[in-house]
Scaffold this motif. Structure first.
Motif, PDB file in Angstrom:
ATOM      1  N   SER A  76       0.824  -1.215   0.000  1.00 19.75           N
ATOM      2  CA  SER A  76       0.000   0.000   0.000  1.00 19.75           C
ATOM      3  C   SER A  76       0.856   1.262   0.000  1.00 19.75           C
ATOM      4  O   SER A  76       0.542   2.233  -0.694  1.00 19.75           O
ATOM      5  CB  SER A  76      -0.934   0.013   1.214  1.00 19.75           C
ATOM      6  OG  SER A  76      -1.879  -1.010   1.123  1.00 19.75           O
ATOM      7  N   ILE A 121      -6.739   6.592   7.516  1.00 17.87           N
ATOM      8  CA  ILE A 121      -7.768   5.642   7.939  1.00 17.87           C
ATOM      9  C   ILE A 121      -7.485   4.256   7.382  1.00 17.87           C
ATOM     10  O   ILE A 121      -7.596   3.254   8.091  1.00 17.87           O
ATOM     11  CB  ILE A 121      -9.161   6.147   7.516  1.00 17.87           C
ATOM     12  CG1 ILE A 121      -9.532   7.347   8.372  1.00 17.87           C
ATOM     13  CG2 ILE A 121     -10.212   5.048   7.635  1.00 17.87           C
ATOM     14  CD1 ILE A 121     -10.722   8.111   7.883  1.00 17.87           C
ATOM     15  N   ARG A 122      -7.067   4.179   6.123  1.00 20.00           N
ATOM     16  CA  ARG A 122      -6.759   2.876   5.535  1.00 20.00           C
ATOM     17  C   ARG A 122      -5.593   2.210   6.264  1.00 20.00           C
ATOM     18  O   ARG A 122      -5.625   1.015   6.556  1.00 20.00           O
ATOM     19  CB  ARG A 122      -6.428   3.051   4.054  1.00 20.00           C
ATOM     20  CG  ARG A 122      -6.203   1.742   3.365  1.00 20.00           C
ATOM     21  CD  ARG A 122      -6.120   1.923   1.875  1.00 20.00           C
ATOM     22  NE  ARG A 122      -5.940   0.631   1.272  1.00 20.00           N
ATOM     23  CZ  ARG A 122      -5.354   0.427   0.117  1.00 20.00           C
ATOM     24  NH1 ARG A 122      -4.927   1.441  -0.589  1.00 20.00           N
ATOM     25  NH2 ARG A 122      -5.202  -0.779  -0.368  1.00 20.00           N
ATOM     26  N   GLN A 179      -4.725   2.755   9.396  1.00 15.54           N
ATOM     27  CA  GLN A 179      -5.227   2.328  10.706  1.00 15.54           C
ATOM     28  C   GLN A 179      -5.945   0.999  10.609  1.00 15.54           C
ATOM     29  O   GLN A 179      -5.783   0.134  11.464  1.00 15.54           O
ATOM     30  CB  GLN A 179      -6.184   3.376  11.279  1.00 15.54           C
ATOM     31  CG  GLN A 179      -5.508   4.592  11.832  1.00 15.54           C
ATOM     32  CD  GLN A 179      -6.510   5.619  12.317  1.00 15.54           C
ATOM     33  OE1 GLN A 179      -7.624   5.703  11.807  1.00 15.54           O
ATOM     34  NE2 GLN A 179      -6.113   6.414  13.285  1.00 15.54           N
ATOM     35  N   ARG A 180      -6.756   0.852   9.576  1.00  9.25           N
ATOM     36  CA  ARG A 180      -7.491  -0.408   9.407  1.00  9.25           C
ATOM     37  C   ARG A 180      -6.542  -1.569   9.168  1.00  9.25           C
ATOM     38  O   ARG A 180      -6.749  -2.662   9.690  1.00  9.25           O
ATOM     39  CB  ARG A 180      -8.482  -0.282   8.262  1.00  9.25           C
ATOM     40  CG  ARG A 180      -9.663   0.574   8.612  1.00  9.25           C
ATOM     41  CD  ARG A 180     -10.615   0.700   7.462  1.00  9.25           C
ATOM     42  NE  ARG A 180     -11.740   1.559   7.825  1.00  9.25           N
ATOM     43  CZ  ARG A 180     -12.573   2.068   6.966  1.00  9.25           C
ATOM     44  NH1 ARG A 180     -12.455   1.815   5.681  1.00  9.25           N
ATOM     45  NH2 ARG A 180     -13.555   2.838   7.371  1.00  9.25           N
ATOM     46  N   LEU A 181      -5.499  -1.333   8.379  1.00 12.87           N
ATOM     47  CA  LEU A 181      -4.529  -2.393   8.124  1.00 12.87           C
ATOM     48  C   LEU A 181      -3.768  -2.764   9.394  1.00 12.87           C
ATOM     49  O   LEU A 181      -3.518  -3.933   9.656  1.00 12.87           O
ATOM     50  CB  LEU A 181      -3.537  -1.961   7.038  1.00 12.87           C
ATOM     51  CG  LEU A 181      -4.067  -1.943   5.614  1.00 12.87           C
ATOM     52  CD1 LEU A 181      -3.081  -1.225   4.695  1.00 12.87           C
ATOM     53  CD2 LEU A 181      -4.321  -3.351   5.111  1.00 12.87           C
ATOM     54  N   GLY A 199      -7.138  -3.057  12.468  1.00 12.88           N
ATOM     55  CA  GLY A 199      -8.421  -3.665  12.177  1.00 12.88           C
ATOM     56  C   GLY A 199      -9.591  -2.864  12.702  1.00 12.88           C
ATOM     57  O   GLY A 199     -10.661  -3.387  12.909  1.00 12.88           O
ATOM     58  N   GLN A 200      -9.387  -1.575  12.910  1.00 10.70           N
ATOM     59  CA  GLN A 200     -10.445  -0.723  13.421  1.00 10.70           C
ATOM     60  C   GLN A 200     -11.461  -0.386  12.352  1.00 10.70           C
ATOM     61  O   GLN A 200     -11.122  -0.243  11.188  1.00 10.70           O
ATOM     62  CB  GLN A 200      -9.863   0.591  13.968  1.00 10.70           C
ATOM     63  CG  GLN A 200      -8.958   0.401  15.146  1.00 10.70           C
ATOM     64  CD  GLN A 200      -8.334   1.721  15.570  1.00 10.70           C
ATOM     65  OE1 GLN A 200      -8.439   2.717  14.890  1.00 10.70           O
ATOM     66  NE2 GLN A 200      -7.688   1.710  16.710  1.00 10.70           N
ATOM     67  N   GLN A 201     -12.675  -0.224  12.767  1.00  5.90           N
ATOM     68  CA  GLN A 201     -13.737   0.232  11.875  1.00  5.90           C
ATOM     69  C   GLN A 201     -13.852   1.739  12.034  1.00  5.90           C
ATOM     70  O   GLN A 201     -14.772   2.258  12.639  1.00  5.90           O
ATOM     71  CB  GLN A 201     -15.057  -0.461  12.202  1.00  5.90           C
ATOM     72  CG  GLN A 201     -15.025  -1.950  11.935  1.00  5.90           C
ATOM     73  CD  GLN A 201     -14.750  -2.240  10.463  1.00  5.90           C
ATOM     74  OE1 GLN A 201     -15.272  -1.592   9.577  1.00  5.90           O
ATOM     75  NE2 GLN A 201     -13.885  -3.200  10.209  1.00  5.90           N
ATOM     76  N   THR A 202     -12.871   2.460  11.523  1.00  5.58           N
ATOM     77  CA  THR A 202     -12.815   3.907  11.632  1.00  5.58           C
ATOM     78  C   THR A 202     -13.697   4.534  10.576  1.00  5.58           C
ATOM     79  O   THR A 202     -13.732   4.089   9.453  1.00  5.58           O
ATOM     80  CB  THR A 202     -11.361   4.397  11.456  1.00  5.58           C
ATOM     81  OG1 THR A 202     -10.517   3.634  12.307  1.00  5.58           O
ATOM     82  CG2 THR A 202     -11.229   5.862  11.786  1.00  5.58           C
ATOM     83  N   GLN A 203     -14.408   5.600  10.936  1.00  3.45           N
ATOM     84  CA  GLN A 203     -15.266   6.288   9.999  1.00  3.45           C
ATOM     85  C   GLN A 203     -14.676   7.653   9.642  1.00  3.45           C
ATOM     86  O   GLN A 203     -14.052   8.297  10.476  1.00  3.45           O
ATOM     87  CB  GLN A 203     -16.656   6.496  10.588  1.00  3.45           C
ATOM     88  CG  GLN A 203     -17.400   5.219  10.839  1.00  3.45           C
ATOM     89  CD  GLN A 203     -18.786   5.483  11.405  1.00  3.45           C
ATOM     90  OE1 GLN A 203     -19.130   6.604  11.742  1.00  3.45           O
ATOM     91  NE2 GLN A 203     -19.570   4.435  11.515  1.00  3.45           N
TER      92      GLN A 203
END
Length: 71
Positions: free
Chosen positions: A34, A57-58, A60-62, A65-69
């Motif tokens: 990425s 945000i991407r 953080q998710r990687l 594994g957070q479901q950040t909005q």
């Protein structure tokens, strides 16, 4: 455009990889891919505006594994 990496940037990428690789080798490869994709996109279109919030945000998710909005 040719991308030149500073020593600090390369060290940061190494640190990210080493940290993640201990926890998830697949995740570490995905994050590096990425990062490389983002750098390639910037090199191809250096004047295109990239929304940094979406990149963060991407990542953080990687990493977590957070479901950040996006607000």
């Amino acid at each position: 455009m040719k991308v030149r990496y500073r020593e600090r940037a390369l060290a940061d990428i190494d640190d990210i990889f080493l940290f993640l690789n201990e926890r998830s080798p697949t995740g570490a490869r995905n994050v590096l891919r990425s990062i490389a994709d983002a750098i390639d996109a910037l090199a191809e279109n250096p004047f295109e505006v990239i929304d940094a919030r979406l990149c963060i945000i991407r990542l953080q998710r990687l990493l977590f594994g957070q479901q950040t909005q996006v607000l």
